[in-house]
Design a protein around this motif. Sequence first.
Motif, mmCIF file in Angstrom:
data_model
loop_
_atom_site.group_PDB
_atom_site.id
_atom_site.type_symbol
_atom_site.label_atom_id
_atom_site.label_comp_id
_atom_site.label_asym_id
_atom_site.label_seq_id
_atom_site.Cartn_x
_atom_site.Cartn_y
_atom_site.Cartn_z
ATOM 1 N N UNK A 295 0.990 -1.149 0.077
ATOM 2 C CA UNK A 295 0.107 -0.041 -0.070
ATOM 3 C C UNK A 295 0.993 1.311 0.075
ATOM 4 N N UNK A 296 2.282 1.300 0.743
ATOM 5 C CA UNK A 296 2.880 2.494 0.801
ATOM 6 C C UNK A 296 3.461 2.656 -0.613
ATOM 7 N N UNK A 297 3.659 1.764 -1.389
ATOM 8 C CA UNK A 297 4.298 1.809 -2.784
ATOM 9 C C UNK A 297 3.260 2.752 -3.421
ATOM 10 N N UNK A 298 1.954 2.183 -3.130
ATOM 11 C CA UNK A 298 0.855 2.916 -4.135
ATOM 12 C C UNK A 298 0.787 4.348 -3.622
ATOM 13 N N UNK A 299 0.914 4.544 -2.306
ATOM 14 C CA UNK A 299 0.928 6.015 -1.801
ATOM 15 C C UNK A 299 1.704 6.878 -2.261
ATOM 16 N N UNK A 300 3.006 6.316 -2.368
ATOM 17 C CA UNK A 300 4.281 7.143 -2.866
ATOM 18 C C UNK A 300 3.802 7.496 -4.384
ATOM 19 N N UNK A 301 3.279 6.440 -5.083
ATOM 20 C CA UNK A 301 2.852 7.063 -6.404
ATOM 21 C C UNK A 301 2.059 8.215 -6.551
#
Length: 420
Positions: A295-301
């Motif tokens: 999820x963090x990877x998506x939020x960074x995106x």
Amino acid sequence: MFDIDRWIEIWVTITRNKTRSLLTCFGVFWGILMLVILLGAGTGLRNGIMGNFDGFATNSVFFYSDRTSEPYKGFNKGRWWSMRNRDLESILQNVAGIEDISPVIWGNRSEKNIVYGQMTGTYNVKGVMPGYFRIETQDLYYGRLLNLIDTQEKRKVCLIGAKVNETLFRNEDPCGKYVRVNGLYYQVVGVIKAKSSNINIGGRSENSVFLPFTTMQQSINQGDMFHFLCISARRGFSVLTIIDEIKTILKAQNEIAPSDPQAVGVVNLAEGFATFEMLFTGIDILVWLVGMGTLLAGIIGVSNIMMVTVRERTKEIGVRRALGAKPVNIISQVMSESLLLTALAGLMGLSLGIFCLDVVNRILSAQPSESNDTFFANPEVSIQTAIAATVVLLFSGLLAGLIPAWRAMQIKAIDAIREE
């Protein structure tokens, strides 16, 4: 107050670049989808494994006699000994924290030892006290369980397992009828089957006949000895302390060296169940870490794309600042866009994840099974977990818009208007 016009403006801004918005949504969508599926799979694993032990007391401990490994008071090592009624009485008087207790006597499992009319079968025979049925709980098909009066009055009654009933009585109600058990007649008072399918005490209940403990002691003519001792601990009491106290009593009353590590055998199921709980807790933590990482990877995106969006709208932001737009208006618009993108993608991922778990659950439920033996069952996400995931999602959406909003606030009106 809710401003519908501002949210319409935000939606128009988002849909202005559909490709970028879709890419932004996909990372969050995939992250929350993976989190939900992993959480559901972890729950399914827990339900499957623990379901195999459903109905068996998780705070139970069992004792049995073994050969001594040390000489003591004139006795050589390697001596056999037996637990006796006096041991049971001493344990009840001196050990605090025992919730249920039952000694167990094993009967002879000879060929065709259970008889009713022309029907015969070979089954386990156990002598137990009423506390046994609170340690290894049973499904009661007919009649009743053995009770304290049966034990006190040494009644010639018995409980039979479901398989015994199927063989002798064709699954009809056998209560009140008499069966011959190892040559003696007993009146059937009930039919049972253990709730737990993967753990049992001396054989499955459905393939066993149960007699009152005192009746069985009298019928086998072996004095006051018994073979096995089952206990369950009360909540709040240390199982290890209870084990040490019982072992001390058994050794003291049976002339066994206090340091003998072998003479008193112990099966500590409470410790095993505690290990399972620790394992599943570790799996839950790992699932959350992996899911939150995705999820963090998506939020960074989302944050990166919002930064690009702020850069492209530098001139627009400058004009709004020049026309008197307050800082809170600029910040709220950027963070609202981030929140809306994250919420839409996340809720779609959450919904799809729950739908996939429901489909898997329906497939598993539709498969016929003759036993309850399984390692995966009923994968689901609890309402508390879904709410927690939603809160994390919304917080992440706000966090993703924080840096782009701060970047937007650094834009000076005059510089933004000159921006080409």
